[in-house]
Design a protein around this motif. Structure first.
Motif, short mmCIF file in Angstrom:
data_model
loop_
_atom_site.label_atom_id
_atom_site.label_comp_id
_atom_site.label_asym_id
_atom_site.label_seq_id
_atom_site.Cartn_x
_atom_site.Cartn_y
_atom_site.Cartn_z
N GLY A 347 22.70 1.12 -26.08
CA GLY A 347 22.67 1.72 -24.75
C GLY A 347 21.27 1.80 -24.18
O GLY A 347 21.05 1.61 -22.98
N SER A 350 20.38 -1.42 -22.66
CA SER A 350 21.01 -1.58 -21.34
C SER A 350 20.27 -0.78 -20.28
O SER A 350 20.12 -1.23 -19.13
N SER A 354 18.34 -2.09 -16.74
CA SER A 354 18.55 -1.54 -15.39
C SER A 354 17.22 -1.13 -14.77
O SER A 354 16.97 -1.38 -13.59
N SER A 382 24.63 1.81 -11.93
CA SER A 382 23.88 1.11 -12.97
C SER A 382 24.05 1.90 -14.26
O SER A 382 24.80 2.88 -14.33
N LYS A 383 23.31 1.51 -15.28
CA LYS A 383 23.34 2.23 -16.55
C LYS A 383 22.49 3.50 -16.52
O LYS A 383 22.49 4.27 -17.48
N TYR A 386 24.42 6.80 -16.92
CA TYR A 386 25.08 6.77 -18.22
C TYR A 386 24.08 6.99 -19.36
O TYR A 386 24.22 7.92 -20.16
N GLU A 387 23.09 6.10 -19.42
CA GLU A 387 22.22 6.07 -20.60
C GLU A 387 21.02 7.02 -20.49
O GLU A 387 20.61 7.60 -21.49
N LYS A 573 30.30 -5.47 -14.99
CA LYS A 573 29.35 -5.46 -16.11
C LYS A 573 28.99 -6.87 -16.53
O LYS A 573 27.86 -7.13 -16.98
#
Length: 621
Positions: A347, A350, A354, A382-383, A386-387, A573
């Motif tokens: 992650g 990723s 981004s 985007s990630k 999330y990340e 994705k």
């Protein structure tokens, strides 16, 4: 409990400060011939202030036919479209003098050909090829293209629906009955649904098609076209273990059912956490259960996002960062802490991609981005939430003393904010409140060592190195280093045994690591494929990473495989980064444009808009 409104939702034009929706009832007819949903919606409303004389709702490309207040027809006006936010629908109502007054309006309307929330597929676009299909995708602000509503995550409603169709219907609610049409010659049925747990508008979802279901657990059925039902049932047979582990970590699962719908290939996301019925991409059907971690993610949304919801898209990380955190907690419980750490490493890669794409100083890499002036939340997808959100929570867990302290807080967080919509400020206030009450002033001192402002409001990568355990990744890194060094020597002592004990995830991390280095020369790319057979692998995440490695060095033999991959499925994705890289590769720009234009109708409208920006067909914001 009362939750503060620390942030105004800038992505709605509805008068949510004066009135709120409490229940939505949909009466829909599914019209495949005209490719629309038509009928009416009945809104149960409650005033928040005195002397309300209008209702303002969000709409986008809807055909509003009439508005009723009992037997009275109300005056209404649809405004000019504003940026990405659509057209405000203003309805004049008899003045409601007192706050707390409940009333109801009915709106007759239809969706139109410009609807961004519903995709109609021709029979040839489905797996079976015999029946049409439709599915909705409303996150973040496309609910207004399907229903005139207060399209804000700060407004949570219960809903019910009666849907007339000649093909089976499923929704993000529990089915309560099916009525045969009075004229049985027609072949239509009316499907009834009820969602008794309050949800934001973006979680109201529908799919209609040649659908069959098969039980895969005590509270789970998988739905899809009959041609893939056996494969889907096998692939997702472990679903109950994910749900049960989520319950153990958090609170009892309260949605009744956790069903799965495997959509046709053009579905733009890996999964969509529609309550009672998660929508998933068929790219998860890898044949070896190597891609089902997405299910752990969507199940985690049952608590994070669906039950505890951001009150504005500025705070989207509260939905996604928390969900990734719980997803990895579930995987750690089921497969060991090393697996959780390995997933976190992937992650982080990723997230770096981004940040590199947007630029380390870009406001799109801020955890709480600025969405003023009609900004489209889709442009910030985007990630990052999330990340970066996951890394933020992971860091806090380490600072306070690990899982034994943080996991009871997670459960208390869900209990405190269940069925509400909150801001980052609400989240932070409760974090401090809980830690002080449970662990005392010393714990507050630990929290105060965290640079919350940089984490939340500054662009770029996380300000702290997470120091994830690399035990499962080290073999991947070592192999990637060998291949990188091979460009400078004649030593090609590689063999198929290099990766015979690698999991699918480890193969992906190996390829991810290669993208950190200078592009490999073509003879090494060719040799790698001869040994490892990456081109023929069916795991979609691995195909993505392998094709990225090849495109970065403009390895033209892979171009036909890239075109095949980006036209047989529409998951953003995969298609967005591959379109970008193909467009940048030698002799690839025109191929990317031509491929997109030929297959434009295949993609979901949300995906199409973003791909066009990626390959320069329209100007990106």
């Amino acid at each position: 409990m009362c939750v503060s409104s620390a942030t105004i939702d800038l992505s709605t034009q509805a008068n949510i400060d004066e009135i709120k929706t409490t229940h939505v009832h949909l009466n829909w007819n599914v019209d495949f011939e005209n490719q629309n949903l038509h009928g009416n919606v009945v809104l149960d409303l409650q005033t928040l202030v005195d002397n309300v004389d209008k209702v303002v709702l969000d709409t986008s490309y809807l055909d509003i036919k009439a508005v009723h207040f009992g037997d009275q027809v109300l005056k209404h006006q649809v405004a000019e479209r504003y940026a990405s936010l659509g057209s405000a629908l203003t309805i004049q109502v008899p003045t409601v003098e007192k706050a707390g007054t409940n009333f109801q309006i009915k709106i007759d309307y239809a969706t139109t050909e410009n609807c961004t929330a519903v995709q109609f597929l021709k029979p040839e676009q489905t797996l079976g090829g015999k029946h049409p299909y439709l599915f909705s995708q409303s996150e973040p602000i496309h609910g207004r293209a399907m229903i005139p509503c207060q399209d804000s995550p700060s407004v949570k409603v219960t809903y019910s629906a009666s849907v007339r169709s000649h093909l089976p219907v499923v929704m993000s609610a529990l089915q309560t009955g099916v009525d045969e049409d009075a004229d049985k010659e027609v072949g239509f049925k009316t499907y009834h649904f009820s969602q008794k747990t309050s949800i934001p508008s973006y979680l109201i979802a529908i799919a209609v098609g040649n659908l069959v279901g098969q039980e895969i657990g005590p509270r789970s059925t998988v739905w899809c076209e009959p041609e893939m039902i056996e494969q889907a049932a096998w692939e997702f047979s472990d679903t109950e273990s994910f749900v049960a582990t989520g319950e153990d970590l958090l609170t009892p699962y309260e949605w009744g059912r956790y069903d799965l719908l495997v959509l046709p290939p053009s579905f733009p996301y890996g999964g969509m956490e529609n309550p009672c019925l998660t929508f998933v991409t068929p790219t998860l059907l890898a044949g070896d259960k190597s891609a089902v971690n997405v299910i752990a993610h969507e199940i985690s949304h049952s608590w994070m996002g669906n039950l505890v919801t951001t009150n504005a898209w500025k705070h989207y990380w509260l939905n996604e960062g928390w969900t990734v955190f719980i997803e990895r907690k579930i995987l750690g419980r089921l497969y060991g802490e090393a697996t959780r750490q390995f997933e976190a490493l992937s992650g982080l890669k990723s997230l770096q991609e981004s940040v590199d794409l947007f630029g380390k100083d870009s406001l799109k890499t801020v955890l709480n981005p600025d969405l003023r002036n009609g900004a489209d939340p889709d442009d910030f997808f985007s990630k990052v939430p999330y990340e970066k959100g996951f890394n933020f929570l992971y860091h806090i867990e380490k600072v306070v003393g690990g899982p034994s302290i943080f996991e009871p807080y997670m459960k208390a967080y869900v209990q405190r904010f269940a069925s509400t919509s909150i801001s980052t400020e609400d989240w932070k206030a409760f974090l401090f409140e809980y830690m002080e009450k449970t662990h005392g002033a010393e714990m507050v001192k630990k929290l105060n060592t965290i640079d919350f402002d940089t984490w939340i409001n500054k662009p770029g990568m996380p300000p702290v190195d997470p120091e994830f355990d690399t035990s499962l990744a080290d073999a991947c890194y070592d192999l990637a280093k060998r291949w990188d060094e091979a460009r400078h020597s004649d030593d090609l002592s590689f063999s198929a045994k290099d990766i015979e004990n690698f999991s699918a995830g480890q193969k992906i991390v190996f390829l991810e690591k290669l993208t950190d280095s200078e592009p490999l020369p073509h003879h090494l790319v060719q040799k790698m494929d001869e040994l490892y057979n990456f081109t023929s692998n069916h795991n979609a995440d691995l195909r993505l990473r392998w094709q990225q490695v090849c495109l970065m060095t403009s390895y033209e033999p892979i171009y036909p495989e890239v075109v095949k991959f980006i036209t047989e499925q529409g998951r953003m994705k995969f298609v967005r980064p591959l379109y970008r890289l193909l467009h940048q590769a030698k002799n690839g720009a025109q191929l990317a444009v031509d491929t997109y234009l030929e297959h434009k109708s295949f993609y979901h409208p949300i995906a199409a808009q973003l791909i066009e920006k990626d390959i320069g067909l329209v100007k990106s914001l």
